[in-house]
Design a protein around this motif. Structure first.
Motif, PDB file in Angstrom:
ATOM      1  N   ARG A 197      -8.135  -3.482 -12.958  1.00  0.00           N
ATOM      2  CA  ARG A 197      -7.031  -3.031 -12.093  1.00  0.00           C
ATOM      3  C   ARG A 197      -6.305  -4.213 -11.461  1.00  0.00           C
ATOM      4  NH1 ARG A 197      -6.828   2.606 -10.540  1.00  0.00           N
ATOM      5  NH2 ARG A 197      -8.519   3.696 -11.598  1.00  0.00           N
ATOM      6  N   GLN A 198      -7.054  -5.242 -11.094  1.00  0.00           N
ATOM      7  CA  GLN A 198      -6.400  -6.432 -10.522  1.00  0.00           C
ATOM      8  C   GLN A 198      -5.505  -7.097 -11.578  1.00  0.00           C
ATOM      9  OE1 GLN A 198      -9.914  -8.518  -9.156  1.00  0.00           O
ATOM     10  NE2 GLN A 198      -9.676  -7.745  -7.066  1.00  0.00           N
ATOM     11  N   ALA A 213      -4.588   3.559  -2.178  1.00  0.00           N
ATOM     12  CA  ALA A 213      -6.051   3.563  -2.214  1.00  0.00           C
ATOM     13  C   ALA A 213      -6.555   4.331  -1.012  1.00  0.00           C
ATOM     14  CB  ALA A 213      -6.579   2.136  -2.180  1.00  0.00           C
ATOM     15  N   SER A 214      -7.573   5.149  -1.199  1.00  0.00           N
ATOM     16  CA  SER A 214      -8.039   5.908  -0.031  1.00  0.00           C
ATOM     17  C   SER A 214      -9.401   5.463   0.473  1.00  0.00           C
ATOM     18  CB  SER A 214      -8.021   7.405  -0.323  1.00  0.00           C
ATOM     19  OG  SER A 214      -8.457   7.672  -1.612  1.00  0.00           O
ATOM     20  N   THR A 215      -9.943   4.372  -0.082  1.00  0.00           N
ATOM     21  CA  THR A 215     -11.181   3.820   0.495  1.00  0.00           C
ATOM     22  C   THR A 215     -10.987   2.328   0.755  1.00  0.00           C
ATOM     23  OG1 THR A 215     -12.182   3.138  -1.601  1.00  0.00           O
ATOM     24  CG2 THR A 215     -12.570   5.430  -0.914  1.00  0.00           C
ATOM     25  N   GLU A 217     -10.163  -4.246  -3.441  1.00  0.00           N
ATOM     26  CA  GLU A 217      -9.996  -4.621  -4.855  1.00  0.00           C
ATOM     27  C   GLU A 217      -8.520  -4.868  -5.159  1.00  0.00           C
ATOM     28  OE1 GLU A 217     -11.602  -1.868  -7.754  1.00  0.00           O
ATOM     29  OE2 GLU A 217     -10.699  -2.980  -9.413  1.00  0.00           O
ATOM     30  N   ASN A 218      -7.661  -3.975  -4.695  1.00  0.00           N
ATOM     31  CA  ASN A 218      -6.235  -4.114  -4.989  1.00  0.00           C
ATOM     32  C   ASN A 218      -5.658  -5.385  -4.358  1.00  0.00           C
ATOM     33  OD1 ASN A 218      -6.666  -1.709  -6.242  1.00  0.00           O
ATOM     34  ND2 ASN A 218      -5.644  -0.459  -4.687  1.00  0.00           N
ATOM     35  N   THR A 261     -11.014  -7.805 -11.870  1.00  0.00           N
ATOM     36  CA  THR A 261     -11.238  -6.471 -12.430  1.00  0.00           C
ATOM     37  C   THR A 261     -10.006  -6.059 -13.250  1.00  0.00           C
ATOM     38  OG1 THR A 261     -10.197  -5.248 -10.619  1.00  0.00           O
ATOM     39  CG2 THR A 261     -12.527  -5.854 -10.324  1.00  0.00           C
ATOM     40  N   ASP A 271     -12.931  -0.053  -0.033  1.00  0.00           N
ATOM     41  CA  ASP A 271     -13.314  -0.843  -1.213  1.00  0.00           C
ATOM     42  C   ASP A 271     -12.181  -0.898  -2.231  1.00  0.00           C
ATOM     43  OD1 ASP A 271     -15.709  -1.416  -0.155  1.00  0.00           O
ATOM     44  OD2 ASP A 271     -16.884  -0.060  -1.424  1.00  0.00           O
ATOM     45  N   HIS A 272     -11.523   0.238  -2.451  1.00  0.00           N
ATOM     46  CA  HIS A 272     -10.387   0.244  -3.375  1.00  0.00           C
ATOM     47  C   HIS A 272      -9.267  -0.652  -2.837  1.00  0.00           C
ATOM     48  CE1 HIS A 272     -11.410   4.314  -5.535  1.00  0.00           C
ATOM     49  NE2 HIS A 272     -12.254   3.343  -5.813  1.00  0.00           N
ATOM     50  N   ALA A 330      -9.104   2.331   5.241  1.00  0.00           N
ATOM     51  CA  ALA A 330      -8.602   1.688   4.013  1.00  0.00           C
ATOM     52  C   ALA A 330      -7.289   0.957   4.291  1.00  0.00           C
ATOM     53  CB  ALA A 330      -8.411   2.733   2.921  1.00  0.00           C
ATOM     54  N   GLN A 348       0.825  -1.203   0.000  1.00  0.00           N
ATOM     55  CA  GLN A 348       0.000   0.000   0.000  1.00  0.00           C
ATOM     56  C   GLN A 348       0.866   1.263   0.000  1.00  0.00           C
ATOM     57  OE1 GLN A 348      -3.768  -0.350   2.325  1.00  0.00           O
ATOM     58  NE2 GLN A 348      -2.591  -1.722   3.632  1.00  0.00           N
TER      59      GLN A 348
END
Ligand code: NAP
Length: 281
Positions: A221-222, A240-242, A248-249, A219, A244-245, A34, A18
């Motif tokens: 991005r993945q 990522a700042s959420t 996903e990552n 996705t 959910d993001h 996050a 991150q």
């Protein structure tokens, strides 16, 4: 989450970590949530720097890892302007204070400046002997810089080189990546989504990623992140700042792409010509 040995640092590190550049511009509670969600999902490599928000990002990271220090592989960086021998020691102490910890897992020179590498690396070694850092490395180093660094440090000392690497900026593949692999230096891909320049939905390049992603219930991005960490020497640190993001990552950490799929991505996002100088942000 797939883990690989981090260069010669003697540690296993998740392939997806991150980033924290500009997290101080985000809603504090959300970005802390996050980072914590990311840690829960195995993205325990946290990358920060004294530069980010002039220390504000380190303070947020400190809050996010409070009570969970042992779970994370914590990385920070000294600014070139502070990278004299004394300046590096002082910068590290200040970073540790803001992060609320007694040690960094890896400490990097953010980019090469005017202080001799001998000074910076002597400080890194002193910090390592004191236990304030467990390993150290460099960032934005091109091959001539890496050669100089190796000459000063000797073999087996430089844990990583953190460099700009994403689907649309693959310059490191010409020389930096092979050099690092030869010398067992981990390569950490920063701005893996192009610092906000990820292919827009609906564009031809995005559609290739989407088609591959659909085969894996993943996705675009993945798929992009997975491509960037397709070799054991490679790690990526999306910001990522959420929550959910972040989630996903983290999903890229266990995705496996076929040779054919890697080949399609390679063709869609070609390496490009040899650059005059190593691109950096
Ligand atoms: P990046 O990770 O390439 O891209 C960040 C952007 O992608 C943000 O706008 C973020 O949006 C978005 N994003 C992330 N995950 C997403 C998702 N799942 N869905 C949709 N959007 C998503 O950019 P970066 O911050 O430049 O690079 C990553 C890290 O590398 C930095 O934070 C820093 O730690 C490091 N870095 C190091 C250097 C160096 O010189 N060593 C230079 C640059 C960066 P949200 O914020 O809304 O989630």
């Amino acid at each position: 989450m797939e883990m690989h040995p981090f260069g010669n640092a003697g540690r296993e590190v998740p392939v997806i970590g991150q980033g924290t550049w500009y997290i101080d511009n985000e809603d504090r509670e959300t970005v802390i949530a996050a980072l914590r969600r990311g840690i829960d999902l195995g993205m325990t490599h946290l990358d920060t720097a004294e530069m980010y928000g002039s220390g504000a990002a380190e303070e947020i990271v400190g809050e996010a890892i409070a009570g969970r220090r042992d779970e994370v592989f914590l990385v920070s960086k000294v600014l070139p302007d502070h990278a004299s021998r004394e300046g590096t020691l002082e910068a590290c102490r200040e970073s540790l204070e803001r992060l609320g910890t007694d040690r960094l897992d890896c400490y990097l020179l953010h980019w090469r400046g005017s202080y001799p590498l001998e000074e910076t690396f002597a400080a890194f070694e002193q910090l390592r002997e004191e236990g304030s850092i467990l390993s150290w490395g460099v960032s934005n180093f091109d091959v001539p810089d890496l050669e100089d660094a190796l000459q000063v440090a000797g073999p087996g000392r430089i844990a990583c080189n953190q460099v700009l690497y994403n689907l649309q900026e693959r310059a490191i593949e010409h020389a930096v990546l092979p050099w690092c692999e030869k010398h067992r230096v981990a390569v950490v891909a920063y701005s893996p989504f192009g610092h906000g320049q990820f292919p827009r939905p609906g564009t031809p390049k995005w559609r290739v990623l989407k088609e591959i992603a659909d085969h894996h219930h993943a996705t675009p991005r993945q798929v992009a992140l997975r491509f960037l960490v397709r070799r054991p020497s490679l790690f990526a640190i999306p910001k990522a700042s959420t929550p959910d993001h972040a989630a996903e990552n983290a999903g890229a950490g266990d995705l496996q792409l076929t040779k054919h799929e890697l080949g399609r991505i390679d063709e869609t996002f070609p390496v490009g010509p040899v650059p005059q100088a190593l691109p950096m942000l």
